[in-house]
Design a protein around this motif. Structure first.
Motif, PDB file in Angstrom:
ATOM      1  N   LYS A   1      -8.386   7.879  -6.159  1.00  0.00           N
ATOM      2  CA  LYS A   1      -8.426   8.307  -4.754  1.00  0.00           C
ATOM      3  C   LYS A   1      -7.613   9.588  -4.583  1.00  0.00           C
ATOM      4  O   LYS A   1      -8.062  10.541  -3.941  1.00  0.00           O
ATOM      5  N   GLN A   2      -6.425   9.618  -5.178  1.00  0.00           N
ATOM      6  CA  GLN A   2      -5.568  10.796  -5.079  1.00  0.00           C
ATOM      7  C   GLN A   2      -6.181  12.009  -5.795  1.00  0.00           C
ATOM      8  O   GLN A   2      -5.980  13.148  -5.371  1.00  0.00           O
TER       9      GLN A   2
ATOM     10  N   GLU B   1      -6.222   3.654  -6.881  1.00  0.00           N
ATOM     11  CA  GLU B   1      -5.430   4.550  -6.028  1.00  0.00           C
ATOM     12  C   GLU B   1      -5.258   5.918  -6.684  1.00  0.00           C
ATOM     13  O   GLU B   1      -5.278   6.944  -6.001  1.00  0.00           O
TER      14      GLU B   1
ATOM     15  N   CYS C   1       1.023   6.656  -6.998  1.00  0.00           N
ATOM     16  CA  CYS C   1      -0.194   7.337  -7.437  1.00  0.00           C
ATOM     17  C   CYS C   1      -0.204   8.811  -7.069  1.00  0.00           C
ATOM     18  O   CYS C   1      -0.837   9.608  -7.767  1.00  0.00           O
TER      19      CYS C   1
ATOM     20  N   SER D   1       2.135   1.787  -3.515  1.00  0.00           N
ATOM     21  CA  SER D   1       1.009   2.177  -4.373  1.00  0.00           C
ATOM     22  C   SER D   1       0.697   3.655  -4.187  1.00  0.00           C
ATOM     23  O   SER D   1       0.516   4.394  -5.157  1.00  0.00           O
ATOM     24  N   GLU D   2       0.636   4.068  -2.944  1.00  0.00           N
ATOM     25  CA  GLU D   2       0.307   5.458  -2.654  1.00  0.00           C
ATOM     26  C   GLU D   2       1.363   6.407  -3.211  1.00  0.00           C
ATOM     27  O   GLU D   2       1.039   7.419  -3.852  1.00  0.00           O
TER      28      GLU D   2
ATOM     29  N   GLY E   1       0.795  -1.224   0.000  1.00  0.00           N
ATOM     30  CA  GLY E   1       0.000   0.000   0.000  1.00  0.00           C
ATOM     31  C   GLY E   1       0.824   1.268   0.000  1.00  0.00           C
ATOM     32  O   GLY E   1       0.478   2.242  -0.668  1.00  0.00           O
TER      33      GLY E   1
END
Length: 190
Positions: free
Chosen positions: A78-79, A75, A47, A43-44, A40
């Protein structure tokens, strides 16, 4: 070293051997984005970088081809604070939105893909989005394996651009040397 390539190396996502790519081409290098999205925090980070590149396009939604780019698309959306959906292949081989996903006519869409070599899947999703009365604001991928050669007819942003040698199967030196090719992607072997 490039931050993105560093994340690939640290997560074991750069594979070396004899591979059959989704495009059908052969290569001695495979970028296994699934290994990046296993974590995670990675990924964050990826992204956040991708969102910085595409925020300027003021898109209404993110659409990614299933299955490899689903986590990236999620992701990224989401950003960006916008809806996310993914296109799936139907039995006839064509991409379609399923599972209740709908794009409002006139929406501006970002297409999110994990790895681009020839851009075939992205081009198919672009056609799907257009057929639904929407426009593609931009394409964004984690890795552009074409070295910037692929053209989608819309802005294209990548986190990592590399030029990895690919071969048609009948011209592949690894095949000629007798090494077995594997297909590690979502449509191949584990």
């Amino acid at each position: 070293m490039n931050k993105v390539m560093d994340l690939f190396e640290k997560s074991g996502a750069v594979l070396h051997g004899h591979f059959i790519l989704t495009s059908g081409l052969h290569s001695d290098t495979y970028m296994q984005c699934a290994k990046l999205f296993e974590f995670g925090d990675i990924s964050e980070k990826l992204c956040v970088m991708a969102a910085e590149k595409v925020r300027k396009y003021n898109a209404d939604a993110v659409v990614s081809p299933a299955v490899g780019a689903i986590i990236f698309g999620y992701e990224l959306s989401k950003q960006l604070g916008i809806p996310n959906m993914f296109a799936e292949r139907e039995k006839d081989g064509n991409f379609n939105l399923r599972r209740g996903f709908e794009l409002k006519k006139g929406s501006k869409v970002i297409i999110a893909e994990n790895v681009v070599t020839t851009g075939g899947s992205v081009k198919e999703v672009i056609e799907l989005v257009k057929s639904l009365g929407c426009t593609v604001a931009a394409v964004v991928e984690v890795v552009d394996r074409s070295g910037g050669k692929v053209d989608f007819g819309v802005p294209n942003e990548s986190l990592l651009q590399i030029d990895v040698k690919t071969y048609n199967p009948d011209e592949c030196p690894m095949c000629k040397a007798g090494t077995a090719a594997v297909k590690p992607g979502s449509k191949g072997l584990k």
